[in-house]
Design a protein around this motif. Structure first.
Motif, PDB file in Angstrom:
ATOM      1  N   CYS A 100       0.836  -1.202   0.000  1.00  0.00           N
ATOM      2  CA  CYS A 100       0.000   0.000   0.000  1.00  0.00           C
ATOM      3  C   CYS A 100       0.865   1.244   0.000  1.00  0.00           C
ATOM      4  O   CYS A 100       1.841   1.344   0.748  1.00  0.00           O
ATOM      5  CB  CYS A 100      -0.897  -0.018   1.245  1.00  0.00           C
ATOM      6  N   ASP A 101       0.532   2.218  -0.838  1.00  0.00           N
ATOM      7  CA  ASP A 101       1.175   3.520  -0.840  1.00  0.00           C
ATOM      8  C   ASP A 101       0.752   4.294   0.410  1.00  0.00           C
ATOM      9  O   ASP A 101      -0.406   4.214   0.835  1.00  0.00           O
ATOM     10  CB  ASP A 101       0.764   4.297  -2.101  1.00  0.00           C
ATOM     11  N   TYR A 102       1.685   5.028   0.996  1.00  0.00           N
ATOM     12  CA  TYR A 102       1.364   5.768   2.224  1.00  0.00           C
ATOM     13  C   TYR A 102       0.196   6.720   2.031  1.00  0.00           C
ATOM     14  O   TYR A 102      -0.575   6.988   2.964  1.00  0.00           O
ATOM     15  CB  TYR A 102       2.593   6.538   2.729  1.00  0.00           C
ATOM     16  N   ARG A 103       0.019   7.224   0.814  1.00  0.00           N
ATOM     17  CA  ARG A 103      -1.052   8.193   0.553  1.00  0.00           C
ATOM     18  C   ARG A 103      -2.439   7.570   0.652  1.00  0.00           C
ATOM     19  O   ARG A 103      -3.434   8.280   0.809  1.00  0.00           O
ATOM     20  CB  ARG A 103      -0.854   8.813  -0.833  1.00  0.00           C
ATOM     21  N   ALA A 104      -2.508   6.253   0.559  1.00  0.00           N
ATOM     22  CA  ALA A 104      -3.800   5.564   0.546  1.00  0.00           C
ATOM     23  C   ALA A 104      -4.198   5.007   1.905  1.00  0.00           C
ATOM     24  O   ALA A 104      -5.284   4.436   2.036  1.00  0.00           O
ATOM     25  CB  ALA A 104      -3.768   4.433  -0.480  1.00  0.00           C
ATOM     26  N   VAL A 105      -3.369   5.156   2.927  1.00  0.00           N
ATOM     27  CA  VAL A 105      -3.661   4.536   4.213  1.00  0.00           C
ATOM     28  C   VAL A 105      -4.834   5.234   4.894  1.00  0.00           C
ATOM     29  O   VAL A 105      -5.015   6.450   4.784  1.00  0.00           O
ATOM     30  CB  VAL A 105      -2.412   4.556   5.123  1.00  0.00           C
ATOM     31  N   GLU A 106      -5.629   4.437   5.595  1.00  0.00           N
ATOM     32  CA  GLU A 106      -6.768   4.954   6.361  1.00  0.00           C
ATOM     33  C   GLU A 106      -6.634   4.498   7.805  1.00  0.00           C
ATOM     34  O   GLU A 106      -5.819   3.640   8.145  1.00  0.00           O
ATOM     35  CB  GLU A 106      -8.088   4.439   5.773  1.00  0.00           C
ATOM     36  N   GLY A 107      -7.460   5.079   8.668  1.00  0.00           N
ATOM     37  CA  GLY A 107      -7.477   4.662  10.062  1.00  0.00           C
ATOM     38  C   GLY A 107      -6.866   5.698  10.979  1.00  0.00           C
ATOM     39  O   GLY A 107      -6.442   6.777  10.550  1.00  0.00           O
ATOM     40  N   ALA A 108      -6.821   5.367  12.254  1.00  0.00           N
ATOM     41  CA  ALA A 108      -6.237   6.237  13.280  1.00  0.00           C
ATOM     42  C   ALA A 108      -5.252   5.419  14.100  1.00  0.00           C
ATOM     43  O   ALA A 108      -5.538   4.273  14.479  1.00  0.00           O
ATOM     44  CB  ALA A 108      -7.330   6.814  14.175  1.00  0.00           C
ATOM     45  N   TYR A 109      -4.092   6.013  14.391  1.00  0.00           N
ATOM     46  CA  TYR A 109      -3.011   5.287  15.051  1.00  0.00           C
ATOM     47  C   TYR A 109      -2.427   6.133  16.177  1.00  0.00           C
ATOM     48  O   TYR A 109      -2.294   7.358  16.049  1.00  0.00           O
ATOM     49  CB  TYR A 109      -1.919   4.935  14.036  1.00  0.00           C
TER      50      TYR A 109
END
Length: 425
Positions: free
Chosen positions: A262-271
């Motif tokens: 996965c490309d970093y630009r496409a990541v979702e969620g909260a961390y």
């Protein structure tokens, strides 16, 4: 300069078209010869020519540039500057008994080597990075593939058993002049020390939701999971994806770590914690705002970002930001090393994140690279058995030595950084 050169090595013109091609640029070659003379005198180099002759009588023990094919060397450098310098090494036009010592001498104030009256010629040989290599979403996976998907077995030849491909953090000698206490036997422990320090910066512990941008071969994810964290790790390398998943499962943390292509630009969620080790260098200057905006977007309230980044002085970064280099052409397409100032300013201008801690340890990277280079050099036969030819082996040897010299001169540094949204570090 008239000499009797040795035969030029046979180079596969399909695999290495610009190494196989020998340019003919007499005027520029003459300028390159003038610069070579200047470098020999200024830096005290011993330049050896075929037949036992020398260009400059240097002191005993001086760094040595051994020209096997002087005319080819001068025409390559004359046509494309430092790209030609690297291609000349790949082609076997020059050598050195101590490559790092030579490159360290040349890397100290390199701009001073070019006579003022000929600096205008730089515009003729300096190229801009091709658009096809800019690390856009469409290009990023191809750029990563060219380096990290070469072969897991190749990287295993010179990395320690942790398969960590970034600077280690060694014990510091009581004598500051001696530098870090770096040995091959202690490299894995030093890599764990580096990883653990980053995880401490990010506040990773039981129940922490961790996002790792840039998986490598999975060692950081394993260390985070061992603390009780849950990890999502992103990579664009299919080779790394496969081996990282295997190593994570073998360590018993397959239920706590998810590795995604996965490309970093496409990541979702909260961390709660975002950790990224020497990945920003592949992002590219035009995309730094988007990179930091992504970090800000996915970071949960009260979260922390821990980055490890190779850096260079800000003025040098500005001067080289549009330059196509030998490293970009052959090793890391699409990259751009940032400055600490650029990181700080980009984060502050584009996000709510602020750099709240920054620690540098460039000498540790120089020692890490030394250990890798010595290991790689000793494995030349294995490199060939993996299907990599002599031009590649010389390319990789020069890359490791060139990088080591950069850290030894201070042209490059490495920082561990903590970014928060205003909380105290």
């Amino acid at each position: 300069m008239t000499t009797t050169a040795l035969p030029i090595p046979v180079v596969d013109p399909v695999r290495w078209p610009d190494v196989a091609r020998l340019p003919h640029v007499p005027l520029r070659a003459a300028v390159a010869e003038r610069i070579l003379h200047r470098a020999a005198v200024q830096r005290g180099l011993r330049v050896e020519l075929p037949g036992g002759r020398t260009l400059h009588a240097a002191r005993p023990g001086a760094p040595v540039l051994r020209l096997r094919h002087p005319e080819a060397f001068l025409h390559r450098v004359g046509e494309s500057g430092l790209i030609g310098f690297g291609e000349a090494y790949q082609a076997g036009d020059w050598d050195s008994p101590d490559l790092v010592a030579l490159l360290t001498a040349l890397a100290t104030s390199p701009e001073a080597l070019v006579p003022r009256g000929t600096r205008w010629l730089r515009r003729l040989c300096v190229q801009r990075p091709p658009e096809a290599e800019l690390p856009t979403t469409a290009n990023a996976r191809r750029n990563i593939h060219r380096h990290y998907d070469l072969s897991n077995d190749l990287f295993a030849l010179f990395l320690d058993p942790t398969m960590t491909y970034s600077s280690a953090l060694f014990p510091t000698s009581p004598d500051p002049d001696r530098g870090p206490a770096a040995t091959w036997e202690g490299l894995a422990t030093a890599q764990h020390r580096k990883i653990d320090r980053l995880l401490d910066l990010a506040g990773v512990g039981p129940g922490t939701r961790v996002l790792e941008i840039g998986t490598g071969w999975g060692e950081l994810a394993v260390r985070a999971a061992a603390r009780g964290a849950r990890v999502v790790s992103l990579t664009l390398s299919e080779e790394q994806l496969t081996l990282a998943r295997h190593r994570i499962a073998r360590a018993g943390y397959g239920d706590r770590v998810e590795v995604r292509l996965c490309d970093y630009r496409a990541v979702e969620g909260a961390y709660d914690a975002v950790v990224s080790v020497e990945m920003i260098e592949a992002v590219g200057l035009p995309f730094w705002p988007e990179y930091f905006a992504t970090l800000d977007r996915v970071l949960a309230p009260g979260g922390r970002v821990a980055l490890q980044a190779i850096t260079m002085p800000h003025e040098r970064m500005l001067a080289s930001r549009h330059t196509y280099t030998w490293i970009l052409k052959y090793v890391f397409p699409g990259g751009q090393i940032p400055s600490l100032q650029a990181i700080t300013e980009t984060a502050a201008r584009r996000t709510r994140l602020r750099v709240t801690a920054a620690d540098a340890y460039g000498r540790h990277y120089a020692e890490t690279l030394r250990l890798w280079r010595e290991r790689f050099t000793a494995q030349a036969g294995q490199v060939a058995r993996l299907g990599f030819d002599e031009v590649f082996r010389r390319m990789w040897e020069l890359y490791l030595a060139y990088s080591e010299a950069g850290f030894r001169t201070g042209y490059l540094d490495v920082h561990q950084l903590l970014l928060t949204r205003g909380e105290a570090a």
